[in-house]
Design an enzyme around this catalytic site. Sequence first.
Site, PDB file in Angstrom:
ATOM      1  N   ARG A  88     -42.576 -10.845 -20.379  1.00  0.00           N
ATOM      2  CA  ARG A  88     -43.238  -9.541 -20.333  1.00  0.00           C
ATOM      3  C   ARG A  88     -44.149  -9.338 -21.529  1.00  0.00           C
ATOM      4  O   ARG A  88     -44.767  -8.284 -21.634  1.00  0.00           O
ATOM      5  CB  ARG A  88     -42.183  -8.448 -20.333  1.00  0.00           C
ATOM      6  CG  ARG A  88     -41.906  -7.829 -18.951  1.00  0.00           C
ATOM      7  CD  ARG A  88     -40.754  -6.877 -19.135  1.00  0.00           C
ATOM      8  NE  ARG A  88     -40.681  -5.800 -18.213  1.00  0.00           N
ATOM      9  CZ  ARG A  88     -39.812  -5.733 -17.206  1.00  0.00           C
ATOM     10  NH1 ARG A  88     -39.029  -6.738 -16.928  1.00  0.00           N
ATOM     11  NH2 ARG A  88     -39.754  -4.650 -16.470  1.00  0.00           N
ATOM     12  N   ARG A 127     -36.653   5.755  -5.678  1.00  0.00           N
ATOM     13  CA  ARG A 127     -35.670   4.684  -5.540  1.00  0.00           C
ATOM     14  C   ARG A 127     -34.256   5.198  -5.853  1.00  0.00           C
ATOM     15  O   ARG A 127     -34.059   5.944  -6.807  1.00  0.00           O
ATOM     16  CB  ARG A 127     -36.061   3.599  -6.552  1.00  0.00           C
ATOM     17  CG  ARG A 127     -35.448   2.281  -6.357  1.00  0.00           C
ATOM     18  CD  ARG A 127     -36.317   1.179  -6.891  1.00  0.00           C
ATOM     19  NE  ARG A 127     -36.312   1.070  -8.343  1.00  0.00           N
ATOM     20  CZ  ARG A 127     -36.847   0.033  -8.994  1.00  0.00           C
ATOM     21  NH1 ARG A 127     -37.432  -0.939  -8.330  1.00  0.00           N
ATOM     22  NH2 ARG A 127     -36.824   0.001 -10.299  1.00  0.00           N
ATOM     23  N   ARG A 160     -31.595   5.370 -11.149  1.00  0.00           N
ATOM     24  CA  ARG A 160     -31.558   4.718 -12.458  1.00  0.00           C
ATOM     25  C   ARG A 160     -32.242   5.625 -13.473  1.00  0.00           C
ATOM     26  O   ARG A 160     -33.289   6.197 -13.184  1.00  0.00           O
ATOM     27  CB  ARG A 160     -32.361   3.406 -12.377  1.00  0.00           C
ATOM     28  CG  ARG A 160     -31.525   2.185 -12.141  1.00  0.00           C
ATOM     29  CD  ARG A 160     -32.367   0.982 -11.809  1.00  0.00           C
ATOM     30  NE  ARG A 160     -33.375   0.652 -12.804  1.00  0.00           N
ATOM     31  CZ  ARG A 160     -34.210  -0.382 -12.691  1.00  0.00           C
ATOM     32  NH1 ARG A 160     -34.154  -1.166 -11.641  1.00  0.00           N
ATOM     33  NH2 ARG A 160     -35.112  -0.630 -13.618  1.00  0.00           N
TER      34      ARG A 160
HETATM   35  P1  AMP Z   1     -36.721  -4.263 -14.792  1.00  0.00           P
HETATM   36  O1  AMP Z   1     -35.526  -4.030 -13.948  1.00  0.00           O
HETATM   37  O2  AMP Z   1     -37.234  -5.681 -14.751  1.00  0.00           O
HETATM   38  O3  AMP Z   1     -37.833  -3.268 -14.561  1.00  0.00           O
HETATM   39  O4  AMP Z   1     -36.255  -4.047 -16.310  1.00  0.00           O
HETATM   40  C1  AMP Z   1     -35.670  -2.824 -16.747  1.00  0.00           C
HETATM   41  C2  AMP Z   1     -35.815  -2.690 -18.248  1.00  0.00           C
HETATM   42  O5  AMP Z   1     -35.161  -3.786 -18.905  1.00  0.00           O
HETATM   43  C3  AMP Z   1     -37.247  -2.733 -18.779  1.00  0.00           C
HETATM   44  O6  AMP Z   1     -37.891  -1.473 -18.701  1.00  0.00           O
HETATM   45  C4  AMP Z   1     -37.004  -3.174 -20.216  1.00  0.00           C
HETATM   46  O7  AMP Z   1     -36.516  -2.113 -21.019  1.00  0.00           O
HETATM   47  C5  AMP Z   1     -35.884  -4.185 -20.055  1.00  0.00           C
HETATM   48  N1  AMP Z   1     -36.423  -5.549 -19.810  1.00  0.00           N
HETATM   49  C6  AMP Z   1     -36.288  -6.300 -18.697  1.00  0.00           C
HETATM   50  N2  AMP Z   1     -36.903  -7.489 -18.838  1.00  0.00           N
HETATM   51  C7  AMP Z   1     -37.440  -7.482 -20.079  1.00  0.00           C
HETATM   52  C8  AMP Z   1     -38.233  -8.406 -20.811  1.00  0.00           C
HETATM   53  N3  AMP Z   1     -38.599  -9.592 -20.291  1.00  0.00           N
HETATM   54  N4  AMP Z   1     -38.622  -8.054 -22.064  1.00  0.00           N
HETATM   55  C9  AMP Z   1     -38.253  -6.879 -22.618  1.00  0.00           C
HETATM   56  N5  AMP Z   1     -37.532  -5.954 -21.970  1.00  0.00           N
HETATM   57  C10 AMP Z   1     -37.115  -6.241 -20.717  1.00  0.00           C
END
Ligand code: AMP
Length: 217
Positions: A88, A127, A160
């Site tokens: 990311r 969601r 969430r």
């Molecule tokens: P997601 O379900 O992929 O949208 O991730 C939810 C949250 O987890 C994000 O908003 C970040 O706070 C954290 N997160 C997930 N993947 C990453 C990553 N590769 N780098 C940093 N934070 C992450």
Amino acid sequence: MNLVLLGPPGAGKGTQAKLLVKALSIPQISTGDILRAAVKEQTPMGAKAKAFMDDGLLVPDAVVVGIVEERLAKPDCVAGFILDGFPRTVSQADSLRCMLEGQARSIEHVISISVDNDELLGRITGRRTCKGCGKGYHICFDAPRVPGKCDECGAELFQRDDDREETMRKRLEVYDLQTAPLIDYYRNASLLRDVRGVGSIESIQHQILSIVQGDVG
Ligand code: AMP
């Protein structure tokens, strides 16, 4: 086959990754899922990550790079993997490249799933997830038969914390600032393929499979 799914929150990376798991028989590695599990289990890493996640911010690179390194070392990743939500940041992408190079592996395809911000806001803020079995719903597009209750197990549905509108706007800002530069990063490495994340789930899956299975140039 080593794949990365890139795209803003709500683009459908998780949905597509789950279908690719079935089609390609390789695991999905979702850093978001791993972090949420750590928060739920109240591990030290989860405690550290929670504040960032609740604010819609990225968890520090060192934490997520450590998670991915550990996960990629597991035997089920030998034949390949689908990274969903990682990398990311450019720094995470550099770490991933080094980590894979050290094991004589590399990323073969980066699929960038693009969706307009207004559409993303509607998708994410609607969601809902089942507290019992984890099944996902959308209050407009995929509503449960009984409002607020899971069709499968009857447990309560919840939103969430980071799917609330204010946090979602922050997450989109963070995406534009920190993650969108990866589109050029991977385009310059000749790994990027664009897929519009609108239309039916099946048609998007078909486009992705055509790319990774080499049916289109
Ligand atoms: P997601 O379900 O992929 O949208 O991730 C939810 C949250 O987890 C994000 O908003 C970040 O706070 C954290 N997160 C997930 N993947 C990453 C990553 N590769 N780098 C940093 N934070 C992450």
